[in-house]
Scaffold this motif. Sequence first.
Motif, PDB file in Angstrom:
ATOM      1  N   GLY A   1      -1.504   9.236  -6.062  1.00 19.88           N
ATOM      2  CA  GLY A   1      -1.089   8.894  -4.816  1.00 19.88           C
ATOM      3  C   GLY A   1      -1.483   7.566  -4.259  1.00 19.88           C
ATOM      4  N   GLU A   2      -2.247   6.717  -4.963  1.00 21.14           N
ATOM      5  CA  GLU A   2      -2.674   5.449  -4.376  1.00 21.14           C
ATOM      6  C   GLU A   2      -1.793   4.271  -4.780  1.00 21.14           C
ATOM      7  N   VAL A   3      -0.733   4.497  -5.521  1.00 21.51           N
ATOM      8  CA  VAL A   3       0.115   3.393  -5.968  1.00 21.51           C
ATOM      9  C   VAL A   3       0.831   2.745  -4.787  1.00 21.51           C
ATOM     10  N   GLY A   4       1.121   3.486  -3.742  1.00 20.70           N
ATOM     11  CA  GLY A   4       1.809   2.948  -2.578  1.00 20.70           C
ATOM     12  C   GLY A   4       0.916   2.137  -1.656  1.00 20.70           C
ATOM     13  N   THR A   5      -0.396   2.220  -1.839  1.00 21.61           N
ATOM     14  CA  THR A   5      -1.302   1.467  -0.981  1.00 21.61           C
ATOM     15  C   THR A   5      -1.386   0.017  -1.437  1.00 21.61           C
ATOM     16  N   ARG A   6      -2.001  -0.807  -0.584  1.00 19.73           N
ATOM     17  CA  ARG A   6      -2.157  -2.229  -0.920  1.00 19.73           C
ATOM     18  C   ARG A   6      -2.999  -2.390  -2.190  1.00 19.73           C
ATOM     19  N   PHE A   7      -4.072  -1.642  -2.286  1.00 21.70           N
ATOM     20  CA  PHE A   7      -4.937  -1.692  -3.463  1.00 21.70           C
ATOM     21  C   PHE A   7      -4.185  -1.233  -4.715  1.00 21.70           C
ATOM     22  N   GLY A   8      -3.393  -0.182  -4.592  1.00 25.37           N
ATOM     23  CA  GLY A   8      -2.634   0.334  -5.734  1.00 25.37           C
ATOM     24  C   GLY A   8      -1.594  -0.656  -6.223  1.00 25.37           C
ATOM     25  N   ARG A   9      -0.895  -1.310  -5.282  1.00 30.71           N
ATOM     26  CA  ARG A   9       0.107  -2.311  -5.674  1.00 30.71           C
ATOM     27  C   ARG A   9      -0.552  -3.509  -6.344  1.00 30.71           C
ATOM     28  N   ALA A  10      -1.706  -3.942  -5.815  1.00 34.72           N
ATOM     29  CA  ALA A  10      -2.415  -5.070  -6.427  1.00 34.72           C
ATOM     30  C   ALA A  10      -2.900  -4.704  -7.829  1.00 34.72           C
ATOM     31  N   SER A  11      -3.437  -3.507  -7.987  1.00 38.42           N
ATOM     32  CA  SER A  11      -3.909  -3.060  -9.305  1.00 38.42           C
ATOM     33  C   SER A  11      -2.753  -2.967 -10.296  1.00 38.42           C
ATOM     34  N   PHE A  12      -1.630  -2.418  -9.841  1.00 37.75           N
ATOM     35  CA  PHE A  12      -0.466  -2.309 -10.713  1.00 37.75           C
ATOM     36  C   PHE A  12       0.036  -3.686 -11.124  1.00 37.75           C
ATOM     37  N   GLY A  13       0.074  -4.631 -10.196  1.00 36.85           N
ATOM     38  CA  GLY A  13       0.512  -5.992 -10.507  1.00 36.85           C
ATOM     39  C   GLY A  13      -0.380  -6.659 -11.531  1.00 36.85           C
ATOM     40  N   ILE A  14      -1.680  -6.495 -11.400  1.00 38.64           N
ATOM     41  CA  ILE A  14      -2.621  -7.087 -12.361  1.00 38.64           C
ATOM     42  C   ILE A  14      -2.448  -6.455 -13.729  1.00 38.64           C
ATOM     43  N   LEU A  15      -2.334  -5.147 -13.787  1.00 33.53           N
ATOM     44  CA  LEU A  15      -2.157  -4.469 -15.074  1.00 33.53           C
ATOM     45  C   LEU A  15      -0.842  -4.846 -15.742  1.00 33.53           C
ATOM     46  N   LEU A  16       0.216  -4.984 -14.958  1.00 32.32           N
ATOM     47  CA  LEU A  16       1.500  -5.390 -15.512  1.00 32.32           C
ATOM     48  C   LEU A  16       1.427  -6.816 -16.049  1.00 32.32           C
TER      49      LEU A  16
END
Length: 108
Positions: A1-16
Motif C-alpha cells: 500500500g505505500e506505492v501511492g505515497t511520495r516515498f513509494g513513488r520516489a523508491s519506485f523511480g529509483i529502482l526503475l
Amino acid sequence: GEVGTRFGRASFGILLFQDLAVVPLLVVVPLLAAGSGDIFSLLKALGTAATKAAIALGVIFLGGKTCLEPVFRFGASAKSPEAFVATILVTVLTMSTLTESLGLSDTL
C-alpha cells in the motif's frame, strides 16, 4: 500500500532507474575489460554491441507481439497457475538463449 505515497513513488523511480541503467553497463563492461586501449577498437566494439542489442530487442519485441501474446492468452485460459508459470519460465529461458547467442549477456 505505500506505492501511492511520495516515498513509494520516489523508491519506485529509483529502482526503475537502476534496472534500466544496468543493461548498458552489462554491455559495456566486458568491452572495456577486453579492450586493447585503442579508442577506435572500443568504438567499433560498442557499435557492434549496439547493433546486436538492437537486433535482439527487435526480435524480442516483434516476437512478443506476434507469438507470445497468443501463447500467454492460451496459458491464462487454462486457469492453471502452474501452466502460466511454466510458460513464463520457457519465455525467459528462450530470451536468455537468444541474447547469449548474439554474444550479449544472458542476464539481459
